[in-house]
Design an enzyme around this catalytic site. Structure first.
Site, PDB file in Angstrom:
ATOM      1  N   GLY A  26     104.095  98.224  99.742  1.00  0.00           N
ATOM      2  CA  GLY A  26     104.598  98.050  98.201  1.00  0.00           C
ATOM      3  C   GLY A  26     105.299  97.044  97.177  1.00  0.00           C
TER       4      GLY A  26
ATOM      5  CG  ASP B 284     109.648 104.196  90.278  1.00  0.00           C
ATOM      6  OD1 ASP B 284     108.645 104.397  89.457  1.00  0.00           O
ATOM      7  OD2 ASP B 284     109.267 103.759  91.455  1.00  0.00           O
TER       8      ASP B 284
ATOM      9  N   GLY C 298     102.071 100.706 105.182  1.00  0.00           N
ATOM     10  CA  GLY C 298     102.258 101.023 104.049  1.00  0.00           C
ATOM     11  C   GLY C 298     102.431  99.861 103.045  1.00  0.00           C
TER      12      GLY C 298
HETATM   13  P1  ADP Z   1     108.258 100.527  97.275  1.00  0.00           P
HETATM   14  O1  ADP Z   1     109.244 100.226  96.739  1.00  0.00           O
HETATM   15  O2  ADP Z   1     107.540  98.638  97.839  1.00  0.00           O
HETATM   16  O3  ADP Z   1     107.173 101.182  96.382  1.00  0.00           O
HETATM   17  P2  ADP Z   1     107.768 102.399  99.063  1.00  0.00           P
HETATM   18  O4  ADP Z   1     109.538 102.721  99.747  1.00  0.00           O
HETATM   19  O5  ADP Z   1     107.333 104.008  98.222  1.00  0.00           O
HETATM   20  O6  ADP Z   1     108.028 100.670  98.486  1.00  0.00           O
HETATM   21  O7  ADP Z   1     107.218 102.339 100.468  1.00  0.00           O
HETATM   22  C1  ADP Z   1     105.439 101.489  99.784  1.00  0.00           C
HETATM   23  C2  ADP Z   1     104.360 102.758 100.683  1.00  0.00           C
HETATM   24  O8  ADP Z   1     104.942 102.719 102.422  1.00  0.00           O
HETATM   25  C3  ADP Z   1     104.534 104.008 100.265  1.00  0.00           C
HETATM   26  O9  ADP Z   1     103.571 103.909  98.761  1.00  0.00           O
HETATM   27  C4  ADP Z   1     104.072 104.750 101.371  1.00  0.00           C
HETATM   28  O10 ADP Z   1     102.764 104.641 101.862  1.00  0.00           O
HETATM   29  C5  ADP Z   1     104.549 104.315 102.756  1.00  0.00           C
HETATM   30  N1  ADP Z   1     105.911 104.999 102.955  1.00  0.00           N
HETATM   31  C6  ADP Z   1     106.864 104.668 102.403  1.00  0.00           C
HETATM   32  N2  ADP Z   1     108.116 105.653 103.609  1.00  0.00           N
HETATM   33  C7  ADP Z   1     106.871 105.562 103.791  1.00  0.00           C
HETATM   34  C8  ADP Z   1     108.192 106.787 104.354  1.00  0.00           C
HETATM   35  N3  ADP Z   1     108.820 107.329 104.684  1.00  0.00           N
HETATM   36  N4  ADP Z   1     107.482 108.026 105.404  1.00  0.00           N
HETATM   37  C9  ADP Z   1     105.696 107.837 105.415  1.00  0.00           C
HETATM   38  N5  ADP Z   1     105.355 106.806 104.690  1.00  0.00           N
HETATM   39  C10 ADP Z   1     105.996 105.151 103.722  1.00  0.00           C
END
Ligand code: ADP
Ligand code: MG
Length: 272
Positions: free
Chosen positions: A17, A132, A15
């Protein structure tokens, strides 16, 4: 590499972000899969200065079946890493978009929504506002259970304290956040969870903000001006969504009332 030094073997990129990359990795000691969120510390952003320190302070305290666990955090000169519980089911937005008609069956929505509310109720009990809540930040484990993740905008807020920080994502933003008022409770998370419930049941956004200016977006929220498709949202679900999207946070439905709401009370197949 960095992760190997801390005992993790990188598997793949899962992923990206706004501020992070997330890696699937195995822990050499525990032989288990983890998701490692890696944040570049070098840019000079508001998130890094203001929000990341809070996120790091907060995530290690979280311990609930409907919240993503964070096992360890560490930092180097260039990166901050958070070692998290891996959610193999992906996020709720992906699940909705890949469902027939791009919406969930009512029973599935009820099952997941109840877990979301239990997670929010836990956060409330430890005085955490997530700020969020949205389908992209609600993850699914291997059994299809929901886990609240991404605490990038979260903070502790004690009774009697308030804040004015505008954060989160516009389509999910509570009325009081949109209008720049100060807020003092997790009613902001209840509002966003109401938006998520609407999306689960309809596959649409309750407030179609993209085409509208901020003034119109605020107007729609003030009067709870929402269209409900008759066929997919039944009476009790509609009532619950309206109660969650009540513009006045003092009049908005609270977590313990949501748990008791008629829509959640009749559970068609939760216990099968
Ligand atoms: P940001 O704060 O940059 O949005 P996130 O914590 O939402 O970061 O993580 C970004 C992406 O990574 C998520 O939208 C998801 O696709 C993937 N991801 C994050 N944490 C997990 C997890 N614990 N298990 C699986 N995928 C994850
Ligand atoms: Mg995110």
């Amino acid at each position: 590499g960095l992760l190997a030094q801390y005992g993790y073997n990188k598997q793949s990129d899962i992923g990206t972000g706004s501020y992070s990359r997330v890696w699937l990795a195995t822990s050499r000691n525990h032989k288990k899969l983890v998701a490692i969120k890696q944040i570049d510390r070098r840019p000079n952003s508001e998130y890094l200065k203001r929000f990341l320190p809070r996120e790091l302070d907060l995530v290690l305290h979280l311990n609930h079946q409907h919240v993503i666990r964070v096992y360890q955090t560490f930092r180097t000169t260039t990166y901050v890493c958070m070692v998290q519980e891996y959610a193999p089911g992906g996020d709720l937005l992906q699940k909705i978009l890949s469902s027939p008609h791009q919406r969930l069956h009512e029973g599935d929505a009820k099952f997941l929504f109840r877990q979301l509310i239990e997670g929010i109720r836990y956060l409330q009990s430890i005085h955490v506002l997530h700020r969020d809540i949205k389908c992209e930040n609600l993850f699914l484990d291997g059994y299809g259970n929901l886990k609240i993740g991404d605490f990038g905008f979260a903070r502790f807020l004690n009774d009697g304290e308030d804040t004015k920080t505008s954060c989160g994502s516009r389509p999910y933003a509570a009325f009081e956040i949109m209008t720049g008022q100060s807020y003092s409770s997790n009613a902001v998370d209840i509002y966003s969870a109401g938006v998520a419930l609407y999306i689960m049941l309809t596959g649409m956004m309750p407030f179609n903000d993209k085409k509208k200016d901020k003034h119109q977006a605020i107007h729609d929220r003030r009067y709870c001006n929402i269209y409900f498709p008759q066929t997919t949202v039944q009476k009790h679900a509609k009532e619950l969504i309206m109660a969650m999207l009540t513009s006045d946070p003092a009049k908005r439905i609270r977590t313990h009332e949501i748990i008791e709401h008629s829509w959640l009370k009749d559970m068609p197949y939760q216990f099968l």
